[in-house]
Every structure is written in structure tokens, then in C-alpha cells.
Write an enzyme that holds these catalytic residues in place. Sequence first.
Site, PDB file in Angstrom:
ATOM      1  N   HIS A  44       0.862  -1.214  -0.097  1.00 47.38           N
ATOM      2  CA  HIS A  44      -0.258  -0.159  -0.062  1.00 47.38           C
ATOM      3  C   HIS A  44       0.793   1.484   0.076  1.00 47.38           C
ATOM      4  O   HIS A  44       1.728   1.777   0.553  1.00 47.38           O
ATOM      5  CB  HIS A  44      -0.908  -0.093   1.022  1.00 47.38           C
ATOM      6  CG  HIS A  44      -2.125   0.748   0.673  1.00 47.38           C
ATOM      7  ND1 HIS A  44      -2.365   2.475   1.060  1.00 47.38           N
ATOM      8  CD2 HIS A  44      -3.497   0.092   0.519  1.00 47.38           C
ATOM      9  CE1 HIS A  44      -3.467   3.089   1.004  1.00 47.38           C
ATOM     10  NE2 HIS A  44      -3.981   1.883   0.670  1.00 47.38           N
ATOM     11  N   HIS A  45       0.101   2.373  -0.328  1.00 48.40           N
ATOM     12  CA  HIS A  45       1.427   3.348  -0.892  1.00 48.40           C
ATOM     13  C   HIS A  45       1.119   4.349   0.104  1.00 48.40           C
ATOM     14  O   HIS A  45       2.242   5.308   0.674  1.00 48.40           O
ATOM     15  CB  HIS A  45       0.793   4.086  -1.958  1.00 48.40           C
ATOM     16  CG  HIS A  45       1.099   5.072  -2.887  1.00 48.40           C
ATOM     17  ND1 HIS A  45       3.192   5.771  -2.013  1.00 48.40           N
ATOM     18  CD2 HIS A  45       1.558   5.690  -3.686  1.00 48.40           C
ATOM     19  CE1 HIS A  45       3.447   6.923  -2.924  1.00 48.40           C
ATOM     20  NE2 HIS A  45       2.792   6.380  -3.851  1.00 48.40           N
ATOM     21  N   ALA A  46       0.476   3.778   1.120  1.00 48.69           N
ATOM     22  CA  ALA A  46       0.405   5.588   2.286  1.00 48.69           C
ATOM     23  C   ALA A  46       1.496   4.785   3.658  1.00 48.69           C
ATOM     24  O   ALA A  46       2.027   5.028   4.101  1.00 48.69           O
ATOM     25  CB  ALA A  46      -0.350   4.289   3.179  1.00 48.69           C
ATOM     26  N   ASN A  58       6.524   8.087   2.712  1.00 48.81           N
ATOM     27  CA  ASN A  58       5.933   8.815   1.682  1.00 48.81           C
ATOM     28  C   ASN A  58       6.618  10.430   1.913  1.00 48.81           C
ATOM     29  O   ASN A  58       6.629  11.374   2.782  1.00 48.81           O
ATOM     30  CB  ASN A  58       4.528   9.061   1.009  1.00 48.81           C
ATOM     31  CG  ASN A  58       4.058   8.228   0.634  1.00 48.81           C
ATOM     32  OD1 ASN A  58       3.734   7.962  -0.786  1.00 48.81           O
ATOM     33  ND2 ASN A  58       3.476   7.511   1.537  1.00 48.81           N
ATOM     34  N   ILE A  85       5.074   3.370   1.561  1.00 48.33           N
ATOM     35  CA  ILE A  85       5.362   3.768   1.422  1.00 48.33           C
ATOM     36  C   ILE A  85       5.806   4.555   0.209  1.00 48.33           C
ATOM     37  O   ILE A  85       4.499   4.570  -1.295  1.00 48.33           O
ATOM     38  CB  ILE A  85       6.338   1.902   0.789  1.00 48.33           C
ATOM     39  CG1 ILE A  85       7.329   1.819   0.266  1.00 48.33           C
ATOM     40  CG2 ILE A  85       5.510   1.551  -0.648  1.00 48.33           C
ATOM     41  CD1 ILE A  85       7.986   0.546  -0.156  1.00 48.33           C
TER      42      ILE A  85
END
Length: 543
Positions: free
Chosen positions: A138-140, A316, A142
Site C-alpha cells: 500500500h502506498h500509505a 512518503n 511506501i
Amino acid sequence: MNHLSGLDATFLHLETPEMPMHVGSLNVLDLPEGYKGDFYEDAKAFMAGRIHLADVFTRKLALMPFDLSNPVWVQDEDIDLDYHVRHISLPRPGTNRQLQQYVARLHSTLIDRSRPMWEFFIIDGLQSGQVALYTKVHHAGIDGQAGVALGKAIFDLAPEGRAVRPPRPRARSNNYQLGMAELASAALRNTAQQYVKLFKMAPAIGRLLGSLAKPAEKAAEKDVKTAAKKFNILAPRTPFNVSITNQRTFAGRTIPLAETKAIAKHFGVTLNDVVMATVAGALRHYLKDSNELPDKSLVAGVPVSLREAGDETANNQASMILVGLATDIKDPVARLKAINASSTQSKSTMNKFKAVILDDFPMFAAPWLVSGVSSMIGRSGLVNVIPPVANVAISNVAGAPFPMYFAGALVTCYYPVSIASHGMALNVTVQSYNGRMDYGLIACRRAVPDVTGIGDYMLAEHKTLMDLMNAASAPIAAVVAPAAPAAAAARKKPAARKTVAKTPAKKTPAKAAVKKPAAPKPAAQKPAAKKVPVKRARATATA
């Protein structure tokens, strides 16, 4: 517990079933010679000894009461590897296209938020005899550069791997979820800290706004052919700028890194400029085929990293700039120069704001509102009528310049699989790896059903730039190269100079021309072909 930053949490709050917010990669692996084992079981055992090396593998979300604030990361004490590492066999014949289509389907499903937010798939049945590894995180937790750091935890530099220390034993708390009071108090403390941070940044923001208000010095005007075409705040409407569904299509293409660097060096631009020009040329051809190419230049949304050198934190730290793709320019070289000018200008503007861009900001009582608005915009069709800010997302991530291994198998490619979003149904992400530039094209299947066509146009555009580079180099070689044989002949025959000196001046040119035809004609004509600076390798369209 560890609070998600405002930017990290945004990827959670914007996520809908139609717009999953995870990123991944597709790696094709060469098994060791003579391998007879069960690679899925070996990979699962391999991951069991590595998951403690990166927090993303062992932490899960704890949601705040009523979504009043951002969630927190907590350690998961009961990780089910059979869930996180899965096995898939492709049906016959097991082509690369089948593999890419299966990856597109896997990428369209949401990640379970009650577990650590990652999934690995071992895929066999390929007609080549290789196996594939598809990863999904999940982009949350990384971003692109943090993903490279994550790769260091699971990839090795040799087939035999490296010795990894087991995790230190920790006392189990036996708490599946934290208490409501504990979460609420943590949310209030974190929100207060975020407001303090924002207050401390206020003077710097004020100084920046004051400097922008001053009249800038007049810059020298550039040549019309090389200057970036001005684009307004809004981009033209294209078939990519629509509401999307959860259906995905994926294509992978490979271009040699050395050729991309040679093009950048020859034309005096950056590697990233060549990447964008390759995509821009492909989109121009693709849209022109269906008479949908706008008169105005397309605009790319390009992520830029805000990460300091050496920072490998799994979060991020990025922002985005807008770059004109000059799709209204027919000539590929002029288009490349225009992209370079637009990119340079956008980066210059970003550098002014970089110091005051926050990746953590207060969102108290906002998460539920952001999620609701995101769902409403996607499903109401507003995106289909709102003028777009950008047409396509293009990202370039620097990867490992050397070969890597996963569970003893050689990683032959590293195709990124990123995010298609409402309003930008196409995402092109490229990652360099071991002398390759691996392009991953992910799109909504309904908006861009033939993404493979865009991939093929990219290969064609790269070939065009290579041909133009070599054609520009050939005349220079043709002018310089013939002088070498003549000079060598003159050095070998010093007596000829004395003879010419004793001969009357009016006869000297004629005798020299008749008596010394020593340089063979083929040798004087062919060096140009040998002087071509780059030997073109074949760009591939396989996964």
C-alpha cells in the site's frame, strides 16, 4: 505506536474500490540451473527469515474512533505468511501477455487493512520455464525511493544469499486492537504536534511568498524551436481524463539504459527528459490514430522526491510538478528540447517551495470527509466534465545498477506497477535495473483498453530518437575520418616533400595529384560507419 503523516494518510483516505492506492512490481526470475525444488515453499521460507528487516512487513493499521484523525501503525504479532505469500499457476501456454493480464487483475483488488498491507505472489507456468514474483504494497507506507530501500531487505547480490540475523524476541502484548481511550488521546497529541509544526513553518512560508511577489529579472528569450510551449494551469481533455473503474490493464516494455543515456548526452538533456519524450511521442501517435490528439500540448504530472540523501524511512516524501509534453510539436528533437525547457522551469519553481512543503499536516476530523468526497467525485462523473490539471502520470525511479537475486533466483527484470486514478487513467512508471529501463504501463481497462499499443509506440519513438542521434553523428565522422589515411600516407613518404620542393611551382599540384594516389578509396569512404557512437541493442517488449 507510530502515526501516519498527513501525506501517508491521504493515500488511505482517497482510496475507493475503483481506485486502489497500492504500488507494486513484476519481476521475472531465472531459477538456479538444475533446480528441482518447490519454489513457492522456498520463497515463503525465505520471506519468513526476512520480514523483520522492513517495518512495512510487520505493522498494521489501528483506526481512530469515528475516523476523527489519521490511523497509527502498530506491530502485528500474528503474521500469516500463507496469506501474504501466495501461489498462482498460469494456464497454458503461459505467455508474457497472459502474465501481464493476470498481474493487472491482481492489482485491481484492495489490500486487507486488518493485516500488514502487503502481498507477494509467486507465479509459475510460464512457457519460458521461469517464475514470476508480483509484489503489492500500500502506498500509505511506501513511496518510490522507499520501495528501493525495501528491495534491499528481500533481494541479495548473490544466489547463495546473505546471512540474516533472526529478530530479537519481544514480549507479546496479546492486544489485537488498542483501546478507544488510548487511540483518542494519541490522536489529540499528534494533532497538537502537527499544528505546532505548522506554526513554526509560518515565517518561512511568509518569506517565500514575499520573494515570489518581487518582480523577477527578465530572462533571455530562447529560440522558438527549443523553448517550452506555455501551458495554462489546466490541461486539454483526452480519453485518459475520465472516472475509472477497478478494472486494470498492464503492459511492460524494456529499453536499454545505455541507449537512453546516449540520447540524453547527445541532445544535452537529462535522462528523465528522454523518458518523458519517449512517452510523449507514443501518446501523440496513439491519440492521432483515433483523431483525438488535442491542438494543445498534453501535460504530465511528475512526482519529485523530497527525501534527503540516505533517508530510507518507509513513508512518503514526495510532491508533484507539471511538465508540458509538447505533443503539439511534430519534430521529435524539438519536442525533446521543449520538454527539457518545461521540466527545468518546473523544477526551478519546485526548488523554491521545497523547504516549506509539508509531508505531515493536521487532518483532525477530516479523514471521513476526504473519503466521502473522493468516492462522490469518482462515482458521480464529475471528473468527466471538470477540466484536468494533468493528462498522464509519468514517474522515473532509479534502481539497482547490478543483478539481484530473490530466494536464490536471478531477477531478470523490474517492471513497476503503479496507480491509475480518477482523471488520470494512465500511469507510466519506469525503473532502471541492471542496464535496463523497465517501463510499467498501468491503466483503467475501460478508458485505455489497448495499453499494449502505447507500449509499442514507445519502442518506436525510442528507435526514432536513436536514428536521429546516429544520423546527426554520422556527418561529423565523415568529415573527420578521411583526414587520417592522408596524414598517414604523408608520414610514410617524406621524400615526396623534397621532390615537390625542387619542382617548379606550377607543376607541383599536377605531379602530386598523379604520382600519389596511395590512399585506397574504400578506406577513405568507410570510416564514417565505424564512428557511430552507440551500437543499438534491440529494445524488447517482453516481461
